[in-house]
Scaffold this motif. Structure first.
Motif, PDB file in Angstrom:
ATOM      1  N   GLN A  47     -77.156 -72.228  51.915  1.00 49.34           N
ATOM      2  CA  GLN A  47     -78.310 -73.048  52.252  1.00 49.34           C
ATOM      3  C   GLN A  47     -78.337 -74.332  51.421  1.00 49.34           C
ATOM      4  O   GLN A  47     -78.550 -75.431  51.947  1.00 49.34           O
TER       5      GLN A  47
ATOM      6  N   VAL B 150     -79.783 -51.714  44.101  1.00 51.47           N
ATOM      7  CA  VAL B 150     -80.448 -50.941  45.145  1.00 51.47           C
ATOM      8  C   VAL B 150     -79.755 -49.596  45.337  1.00 51.47           C
ATOM      9  O   VAL B 150     -80.408 -48.551  45.440  1.00 51.47           O
TER      10      VAL B 150
ATOM     11  N   ASN C   1     -81.438 -45.934  44.930  1.00 52.77           N
ATOM     12  CA  ASN C   1     -81.401 -44.906  45.961  1.00 52.77           C
ATOM     13  C   ASN C   1     -80.819 -43.606  45.408  1.00 52.77           C
ATOM     14  O   ASN C   1     -81.320 -42.515  45.711  1.00 52.77           O
TER      15      ASN C   1
ATOM     16  N   TYR D 238     -83.743 -58.909  48.105  1.00 53.49           N
ATOM     17  CA  TYR D 238     -83.703 -57.448  48.032  1.00 53.49           C
ATOM     18  C   TYR D 238     -84.611 -56.920  46.924  1.00 53.49           C
ATOM     19  O   TYR D 238     -85.186 -55.851  47.034  1.00 53.49           O
TER      20      TYR D 238
ATOM     21  N   CYS E 174     -87.980 -55.995  48.020  1.00 54.88           N
ATOM     22  CA  CYS E 174     -88.107 -54.939  49.024  1.00 54.88           C
ATOM     23  C   CYS E 174     -88.199 -53.575  48.374  1.00 54.88           C
ATOM     24  O   CYS E 174     -88.733 -52.634  48.954  1.00 54.88           O
ATOM     25  N   THR E 175     -87.654 -53.456  47.186  1.00 49.63           N
ATOM     26  CA  THR E 175     -87.599 -52.147  46.541  1.00 49.63           C
ATOM     27  C   THR E 175     -88.965 -51.760  46.004  1.00 49.63           C
ATOM     28  O   THR E 175     -89.843 -52.594  45.840  1.00 49.63           O
TER      29      THR E 175
ATOM     30  N   MET F 126     -81.325 -68.675  56.036  1.00 50.06           N
ATOM     31  CA  MET F 126     -81.749 -67.660  55.075  1.00 50.06           C
ATOM     32  C   MET F 126     -82.313 -66.405  55.754  1.00 50.06           C
ATOM     33  O   MET F 126     -82.630 -65.434  55.081  1.00 50.06           O
TER      34      MET F 126
ATOM     35  N   ARG G 256     -91.704 -62.880  54.944  1.00 49.44           N
ATOM     36  CA  ARG G 256     -92.265 -61.779  54.185  1.00 49.44           C
ATOM     37  C   ARG G 256     -93.648 -62.153  53.666  1.00 49.44           C
ATOM     38  O   ARG G 256     -94.618 -61.411  53.827  1.00 49.44           O
TER      39      ARG G 256
ATOM     40  N   LEU H 108     -88.291 -58.709  57.621  1.00 42.47           N
ATOM     41  CA  LEU H 108     -88.991 -59.439  56.568  1.00 42.47           C
ATOM     42  C   LEU H 108     -90.478 -59.150  56.662  1.00 42.47           C
ATOM     43  O   LEU H 108     -91.144 -58.882  55.651  1.00 42.47           O
TER      44      LEU H 108
ATOM     45  N   VAL I 237     -91.263 -55.623  55.546  1.00 41.97           N
ATOM     46  CA  VAL I 237     -91.306 -55.515  54.092  1.00 41.97           C
ATOM     47  C   VAL I 237     -92.607 -56.104  53.559  1.00 41.97           C
ATOM     48  O   VAL I 237     -93.265 -55.516  52.687  1.00 41.97           O
TER      49      VAL I 237
ATOM     50  N   ARG J   2     -98.936 -51.279  49.851  1.00 43.76           N
ATOM     51  CA  ARG J   2     -98.836 -50.728  48.501  1.00 43.76           C
ATOM     52  C   ARG J   2     -99.958 -51.282  47.646  1.00 43.76           C
ATOM     53  O   ARG J   2    -100.632 -50.557  46.924  1.00 43.76           O
TER      54      ARG J   2
ATOM     55  N   TYR K 180     -82.229 -54.729  54.491  1.00 44.91           N
ATOM     56  CA  TYR K 180     -83.526 -54.621  53.827  1.00 44.91           C
ATOM     57  C   TYR K 180     -84.140 -53.243  54.046  1.00 44.91           C
ATOM     58  O   TYR K 180     -84.829 -52.721  53.174  1.00 44.91           O
TER      59      TYR K 180
ATOM     60  N   CYS L 136     -83.465 -50.820  51.401  1.00 42.82           N
ATOM     61  CA  CYS L 136     -83.930 -51.128  50.055  1.00 42.82           C
ATOM     62  C   CYS L 136     -85.340 -50.625  49.835  1.00 42.82           C
ATOM     63  O   CYS L 136     -85.751 -50.380  48.704  1.00 42.82           O
ATOM     64  N   THR L 137     -86.090 -50.498  50.908  1.00 43.63           N
ATOM     65  CA  THR L 137     -87.491 -50.130  50.757  1.00 43.63           C
ATOM     66  C   THR L 137     -87.625 -48.653  50.426  1.00 43.63           C
ATOM     67  O   THR L 137     -86.701 -47.867  50.632  1.00 43.63           O
TER      68      THR L 137
END
Lengths: 336, 336
Positions: free
Chosen positions: A79, A253, A257, A280, A283-284, B70, B224, B250, B253, B260, B280, B283-284
């Motif tokens: 980008q 990640v 997991n 990422y 997202c966790t 992106m 997001r 996105l 998430v 949350r 993604y 990752c959640t």
DNA sequence: CTGTTAGCGCGTTCAC
DNA sequence: GTGAACGCGCTAACAG
């Protein structure tokens, strides 16, 4: 296809006058210029790129060559490069080396066909023969790592993030939070990439008067799955640590997991910090503390750097290092 | 730069014989061919791309033009296109329209400079004027949506994922799990993209004899952050739902993060399903149930399609639809 | 089987 | 100020 000859015919002026008017080079009366610009507009004239390139050796294209398109590490860089080059009217040609030295050499060889004006090159592992192949393209080049070459370096620039420091910051953050058994989750130690990060990790430990315990250095492959399996097996084989420094977000990640599956709570039982700070990390759950590798900055500066070489004909080396930045979230806890 | 004339000089054969030997076109004795290939190898000859393009009108490049670099939605597509084109010896030039119709037209205009042989074009919103601009490039084109144009459509192909069906699948999955108050988290309804998905969502509800409750249709912007704020505000203003269909990962998430923060457990209090199925989702926590949009397949097929038009000179339309696929994970729960 | 010739569209002398 | 003429490196038609 509309050519300068069509404009020439329409205005009754010669082709060379048309060129001078269009490019603003050389003499041309105001009235002629106005007529030509007007005709060009009407006919929808766009110069033929190949003809222009053949004559002037300017393609207005830069190749951006990276090892792996699917790796989020590169997104911000792509980008940054794209947006910056766009301001110069330049396009990027995407090269993709699939992490393979052979492919890298192939791409570099093809570049001798002069279809770009410059090269922004990223690799996991620089070697003298790779650098030599880069040199033999004869193209202005920016590489996205620091690589010291024993001979003349003036044909390339380095725009890079201080990798050892990134790992140092991550490790130091764990130390500051009271951790002493800190695992290192990296890639193949033979690659420069992992070596540099391991170096920063080791330095931080040594500064804290801790020695590097080799059993805590886990080899994976920079993928989520790889890290997942490597860390799973590490724990299953009795591995003991209170914190993990993962060499990229994907591995962070994967490690998370694995922990979840093993019934280890993060950050209560194990703290995790990663390098990259891509999306990422957001997202966790918990959100992952990470070290920003400034990839957008690297991309922008690499683009500026290559344009400087192309337009200003700079022919000496100029290296730019960015410093990584700690982004604290909720995956590292303080222990006593 | 090594040219055919250098080879000609070295072998004592004429330039045209050199060309015939190198390109395997036309007559050439075995011995001459061997000598020429050998000399080319020794001199490190690589044909000058601009010269080749000027003469033959073949650039061996395709532009891949997308709204947003992106956005992870496109990563697999970029990868699919790149890998497939590579097999044909073609490179991709990355175009980046930043979600802006004006920019799209600019890029298309520049393409009249004939620096590519074909175009793979993705947009969020197709309009007759956009299609007309595409047509006026005169290039073989594949668009990554289905768009029915009132006039002649033979100049472009559509390779796309069935968007309404993707939303239908997601909604249906919620219905099957007993949900009836299902929110729809999308983008701007004025864009084709969101419209199509909303359509699939509505269809699923209607098939279940439920009517669409407009208060459950939440407008965000495919990011997001946007989804986070939109959903946060939805709940704060008394919004009630047991499940959410998010139009991309996105937003899924972002919605999870909002939940949350609001103290809503997923999937206990709220179920979430998204479209895209990018990494993604892995990752959640919990891992997100999602609908795979087959972007890799779309990219590969788009590349094959454009190469078919370029190489075989196909000049009639051929559309290919892929069907989305439900990937069940742990973010949707069965309710009674 | 091979060599000569004439452009592709544009940029750049060099006369006028 | 302007235009005629040449050539970038390669391809293709044609003559030998």
């Amino acid at each position: 296809m509309v050519t300068i000859y069509d404009i020439s015919k329409k205005t009754g002026l010669s082709a060379s006058t048309v060129v001078r008017a269009l490019n603003g080079t050389g003499y041309c009366s105001q009235s002629a210029k106005a007529a030509i610009l007007n005709a060009a507009q009407e006919l929808g004239y766009v110069p033929h790129q190949a003809a222009k390139a053949l004559k002037s050796n300017i393609t207005q294209k830069v190749m951006l060559c990276i090892p792996d398109i699917m790796n989020p590490y590169y997104f911000a860089m792509i980008q940054g490069v794209t947006q910056t080059l766009e301001r110069y009217g330049y396009n990027i040609i995407l090269g993709y080396t699939m992490h393979s030295p052979k492919k890298e050499l192939e791409v570099l060889e093809s570049l001798k066909g002069r279809y770009v004006d410059g090269l922004i090159f990223g690799s996991f592992d620089y070697t003298p023969s790779l650098i030599h192949a880069i040199q033999s393209t004869g193209l202005p080049t920016v590489i996205t790592s620091l690589y010291e070459y024993s001979q003349n370096q003036d044909f390339y620039d380095c725009v890079y993030i201080n990798q050892p420091r990134a790992a140092w910051i991550a490790t130091e953050h764990c130390l500051e939070n009271g951790h002493t058994r800190i695992a290192f989750l990296g890639g193949d130690v033979k690659e420069q990439n992992t070596r540099e990060r391991l170096e920063g990790y080791s330095k931080a430990l040594e500064e804290a008067s801790l020695s590097v315990d080799k059993s805590l250095v886990i080899n994976a492959d920079f993928t989520r799955e790889g890290a997942y399996h490597a860390f799973h097996s590490f724990i299953k084989h009795g591995g003991q640590c209170t914190a993990v420094v993962a060499c990229n977000d994907l591995m962070g990640v994967g490690c998370m997991n694995a922990c979840r599956e093993l019934g280890l709570d993060i950050p209560h039982d194990i703290s995790i910090i990663s390098l990259d700070n891509t999306d990422y990390c957001l997202c966790t759950n918990p959100a992952m503390t990470s070290v920003d590798m400034m990839q957008g900055q690297v991309g922008e500066e690499a683009a500026r750097c290559i344009m400087n070489r192309i337009l200003e004909k700079r022919n000496f080396q100029k290296n730019t290092a960015f410093s990584p930045m700690l982004i604290v979230r909720n995956s590292v806890r303080k222990i006593d």
